[in-house]
Design a protein around this motif. Structure first.
Motif, PDB file in Angstrom:
ATOM      1  N   MET A   1       1.081  -1.009   0.006  1.00 57.23           N
ATOM      2  CA  MET A   1      -0.099   0.188   0.057  1.00 57.23           C
ATOM      3  C   MET A   1       1.170   1.606  -0.106  1.00 57.23           C
ATOM      4  N   ILE A   2       0.654   2.351  -0.849  1.00 56.66           N
ATOM      5  CA  ILE A   2       0.881   3.036  -1.574  1.00 56.66           C
ATOM      6  C   ILE A   2       1.458   4.163   0.319  1.00 56.66           C
ATOM      7  N   GLY A   3       0.546   4.788   0.875  1.00 51.99           N
ATOM      8  CA  GLY A   3       0.121   5.282   1.757  1.00 51.99           C
ATOM      9  C   GLY A   3       1.009   4.897   3.228  1.00 51.99           C
ATOM     10  N   MET A   4       1.210   3.524   3.348  1.00 46.83           N
ATOM     11  CA  MET A   4       1.777   2.951   4.539  1.00 46.83           C
ATOM     12  C   MET A   4       3.297   3.782   4.473  1.00 46.83           C
ATOM     13  N   THR A   5       4.106   4.097   3.146  1.00 45.11           N
ATOM     14  CA  THR A   5       5.192   4.067   3.201  1.00 45.11           C
ATOM     15  C   THR A   5       5.280   5.930   3.399  1.00 45.11           C
ATOM     16  N   ARG A   6       4.379   6.407   3.524  1.00 46.09           N
ATOM     17  CA  ARG A   6       3.921   7.606   3.976  1.00 46.09           C
ATOM     18  C   ARG A   6       3.995   8.028   5.411  1.00 46.09           C
ATOM     19  N   LYS A   7       4.654   8.940   5.990  1.00 51.10           N
ATOM     20  CA  LYS A   7       4.909   8.857   7.754  1.00 51.10           C
ATOM     21  C   LYS A   7       3.003   9.810   7.338  1.00 51.10           C
ATOM     22  N   ILE A   8       2.008   9.780   8.475  1.00 43.87           N
ATOM     23  CA  ILE A   8       1.540  10.852   9.158  1.00 43.87           C
ATOM     24  C   ILE A   8       1.109  11.242  10.415  1.00 43.87           C
ATOM     25  N   GLY A   9       0.826  11.944  10.199  1.00 40.72           N
ATOM     26  CA  GLY A   9       0.851  12.791  11.606  1.00 40.72           C
ATOM     27  C   GLY A   9      -0.883  13.048  11.846  1.00 40.72           C
ATOM     28  N   PHE A  10      -0.889  13.057  13.707  1.00 43.38           N
ATOM     29  CA  PHE A  10      -2.700  13.105  14.087  1.00 43.38           C
ATOM     30  C   PHE A  10      -2.314  14.388  14.748  1.00 43.38           C
ATOM     31  N   ILE A  11      -3.000  15.528  14.594  1.00 42.79           N
ATOM     32  CA  ILE A  11      -3.488  16.097  15.390  1.00 42.79           C
ATOM     33  C   ILE A  11      -4.988  16.322  16.122  1.00 42.79           C
ATOM     34  N   GLY A  12      -5.212  16.047  17.624  1.00 39.20           N
ATOM     35  CA  GLY A  12      -6.130  15.731  18.160  1.00 39.20           C
ATOM     36  C   GLY A  12      -6.928  14.536  18.350  1.00 39.20           C
ATOM     37  N   LEU A  13      -6.735  14.058  19.501  1.00 39.68           N
ATOM     38  CA  LEU A  13      -7.131  12.685  19.806  1.00 39.68           C
ATOM     39  C   LEU A  13      -7.775  12.665  20.671  1.00 39.68           C
ATOM     40  N   GLY A  14      -9.710  13.242  19.996  1.00 39.53           N
ATOM     41  CA  GLY A  14     -10.899  13.412  21.131  1.00 39.53           C
ATOM     42  C   GLY A  14     -11.661  11.829  20.417  1.00 39.53           C
TER      43      GLY A  14
ATOM     44  N   LEU B   1      -3.170   2.610  13.006  1.00 37.86           N
ATOM     45  CA  LEU B   1      -2.611   2.327  13.405  1.00 37.86           C
ATOM     46  C   LEU B   1      -2.292   0.667  13.584  1.00 37.86           C
ATOM     47  N   THR B   2      -3.555   0.272  13.421  1.00 38.47           N
ATOM     48  CA  THR B   2      -3.889  -1.436  13.532  1.00 38.47           C
ATOM     49  C   THR B   2      -4.117  -1.821  12.055  1.00 38.47           C
ATOM     50  N   LYS B   3      -4.191  -0.520  11.336  1.00 40.57           N
ATOM     51  CA  LYS B   3      -3.835  -0.995   9.806  1.00 40.57           C
ATOM     52  C   LYS B   3      -2.301  -1.014   9.653  1.00 40.57           C
ATOM     53  N   GLY B   4      -1.633  -0.521  10.010  1.00 40.57           N
ATOM     54  CA  GLY B   4       0.019  -0.634   9.943  1.00 40.57           C
ATOM     55  C   GLY B   4       0.338   0.973   9.752  1.00 40.57           C
ATOM     56  N   PHE B   5      -0.229   1.726   9.622  1.00 44.22           N
ATOM     57  CA  PHE B   5       0.056   3.147   9.234  1.00 44.22           C
ATOM     58  C   PHE B   5       0.953   4.106  10.367  1.00 44.22           C
ATOM     59  N   PRO B   6       1.642   4.318   9.410  1.00 44.77           N
ATOM     60  CA  PRO B   6       2.735   5.012  11.100  1.00 44.77           C
ATOM     61  C   PRO B   6       2.664   6.238  11.662  1.00 44.77           C
ATOM     62  N   LEU B   7       2.499   7.007  12.138  1.00 47.00           N
ATOM     63  CA  LEU B   7       1.901   7.907  12.534  1.00 47.00           C
ATOM     64  C   LEU B   7       2.515   8.981  14.053  1.00 47.00           C
ATOM     65  N   VAL B   8       2.766   9.794  13.580  1.00 42.41           N
ATOM     66  CA  VAL B   8       3.127  11.091  14.311  1.00 42.41           C
ATOM     67  C   VAL B   8       2.023  11.567  15.221  1.00 42.41           C
ATOM     68  N   VAL B   9       1.758  11.509  16.677  1.00 42.16           N
ATOM     69  CA  VAL B   9       0.157  12.227  16.933  1.00 42.16           C
ATOM     70  C   VAL B   9       0.916  13.842  18.063  1.00 42.16           C
ATOM     71  N   TYR B  10      -0.340  14.556  18.220  1.00 42.13           N
ATOM     72  CA  TYR B  10      -0.106  15.311  18.647  1.00 42.13           C
ATOM     73  C   TYR B  10      -1.694  16.191  20.223  1.00 42.13           C
ATOM     74  N   ASP B  11      -1.574  15.646  21.090  1.00 43.86           N
ATOM     75  CA  ASP B  11      -3.365  16.205  21.521  1.00 43.86           C
ATOM     76  C   ASP B  11      -3.099  16.873  22.885  1.00 43.86           C
ATOM     77  N   ILE B  12      -3.552  18.506  23.018  1.00 45.56           N
ATOM     78  CA  ILE B  12      -2.705  18.766  24.317  1.00 45.56           C
ATOM     79  C   ILE B  12      -2.902  18.041  25.579  1.00 45.56           C
ATOM     80  N   ARG B  13      -3.815  16.581  25.990  1.00 39.89           N
ATOM     81  CA  ARG B  13      -4.199  16.015  26.639  1.00 39.89           C
ATOM     82  C   ARG B  13      -3.203  14.396  26.312  1.00 39.89           C
ATOM     83  N   ASP B  14      -1.992  14.595  27.376  1.00 38.15           N
ATOM     84  CA  ASP B  14      -0.999  13.780  28.001  1.00 38.15           C
ATOM     85  C   ASP B  14      -1.857  12.235  27.008  1.00 38.15           C
TER      86      ASP B  14
ATOM     87  N   VAL C   1       4.672  17.521  14.844  1.00 37.12           N
ATOM     88  CA  VAL C   1       4.185  16.867  13.725  1.00 37.12           C
ATOM     89  C   VAL C   1       4.639  17.098  12.268  1.00 37.12           C
ATOM     90  N   ALA C   2       3.717  18.552  12.150  1.00 36.95           N
ATOM     91  CA  ALA C   2       4.855  18.454  10.352  1.00 36.95           C
ATOM     92  C   ALA C   2       5.869  19.082   9.876  1.00 36.95           C
TER      93      ALA C   2
END
Length: 306
Positions: A1-14, A25-38, A58-59
């Motif tokens: 899958m092409i998408g899995m070779t791209r690093k994805i950032g995710f902001i807002g984990l509500g 994540l469960t589908k194997g996509f690499p994520l960098v995450v940020y939220d104001i809540r640890d 993240v960016a």
């Protein structure tokens, strides 16, 4: 899958964001995450995500930046504010903004992103937490078509129905239109059920027969069994309904079109929130009508104190 070779950032984990991130994540996509809540970040890290200390970071570490945030102001702050996404974004990056916001905010951010050689897609989602959990959301996309095609594979991981609408802001407009229909549908159905029960009908029997009639709808069928049970745990909160109708009304003013029914609905949801139910599910607006009418629309199997 092409998408899995791209690093994805995710902001807002509500409520919605953490479920979408979990699916990726469960589908194997690499994520960098940020939220104001640890605690929200730590939950994602346990599933394999990398932690970032700011939206800017993240960016800097991502090629695709996704965000799911509460309000237009939150979105603008995350992208245009200090240590925001656009301070760290790289040329060629694609932004996937998943929140329910106004088209003007999307256009403003898209213009600033374009100055840095990046693309912005407004991709608001329809469907509650249960749909986000399963990767079965409906997504409305606005923005550059080629940018959309470059991330479509990613969108189809979190969305069962992915719809490209048109230019920047088009996705936002469809989402607001959808929410107008849904939120007013709840109000009309609530008023009708209160009417029927006050007139002496059994709530269960009334719901069952209406659910076979011409007046039924998807949202009636999906939401009102919980009302009959007195279950107002939030799938989509009443205060978020107020926020979304307010955005729609503000945009209608810019378009110079009257929206008398939306204005009334906005007021009724505000009145319901003022009774202390703002964090309850938006279907709790029926409680306001019940209190005004002196009746409760509940199943006989439900405790009388709900």
């Amino acid at each position: 899958m092409i998408g899995m070779t791209r690093k994805i950032g995710f902001i807002g984990l509500g409520k919605m964001g953490r479920r979408m991130a979990r699916v990726l994540l469960t589908k194997g996509f690499p994520l960098v995450v940020y939220d104001i809540r640890d605690e929200a970040v730590n939950e994602a890290v346990k599933l394999g995500a990398q932690k970032a200390s700011s939206a800017k970071e993240v960016a800097e570490k991502s090629e695709v930046i996704m965000s799911s945030l509460p309000t237009p102001r939150d979105v603008e702050d995350v992208y245009l504010g200090k240590n925001g996404v656009l301070e760290g974004i790289k040329p060629g990056s694609v932004i996937i903004e998943l929140s329910t916001i106004d088209p003007g905010t999307s256009i403003k951010i898209a213009q600033e992103a374009a100055k840095r050689g990046a693309h912005y897609l407004d991709c608001p989602v329809s469907g509650g937490p249960e749909h986000a959990e399963k990767g079965e959301l409906t997504i409305f996309v606005g923005g550059d078509y080629e940018a959309f095609k470059s991330v479509e594979e990613i969108l189809r991981v979190i969305g069962k129905n992915v719809n490209y609408i048109g230019k920047t802001g088009a996705g936002n407009i469809v989402k607001l239109t959808n929410n107008i229909m849904s939120l007013l549908n709840i109000l009309v159905a609530s008023e009708a059920l209160v009417f029927g029960v006050k007139a002496g009908l059994d709530a269960d029997a009334l719901f069952n027969v209406l659910n076979t009639g011409a007046g039924r709808s998807y949202i009636f069928t999906a939401c009102f069994p919980r009302v009959l049970e007195g279950d107002f745990r939030p799938h989509f909160s009443l205060d978020y309904a107020i926020k979304d109708l307010g955005i729609a009304l503000d945009y209608a003013k810019k378009l110079k079109i009257p929206m008398p029914m939306v204005s009334l609905a906005h007021t009724l949801y505000q009145m319901a929130s003022a009774t202390g139910r703002g964090n309850d599910d938006f279907t709790a607006v029926i409680c306001l009508l019940e209190e005004l009418s002196g009746v409760k629309v509940r199943s006989k199997k439900t405790s009388s104190d709900t």
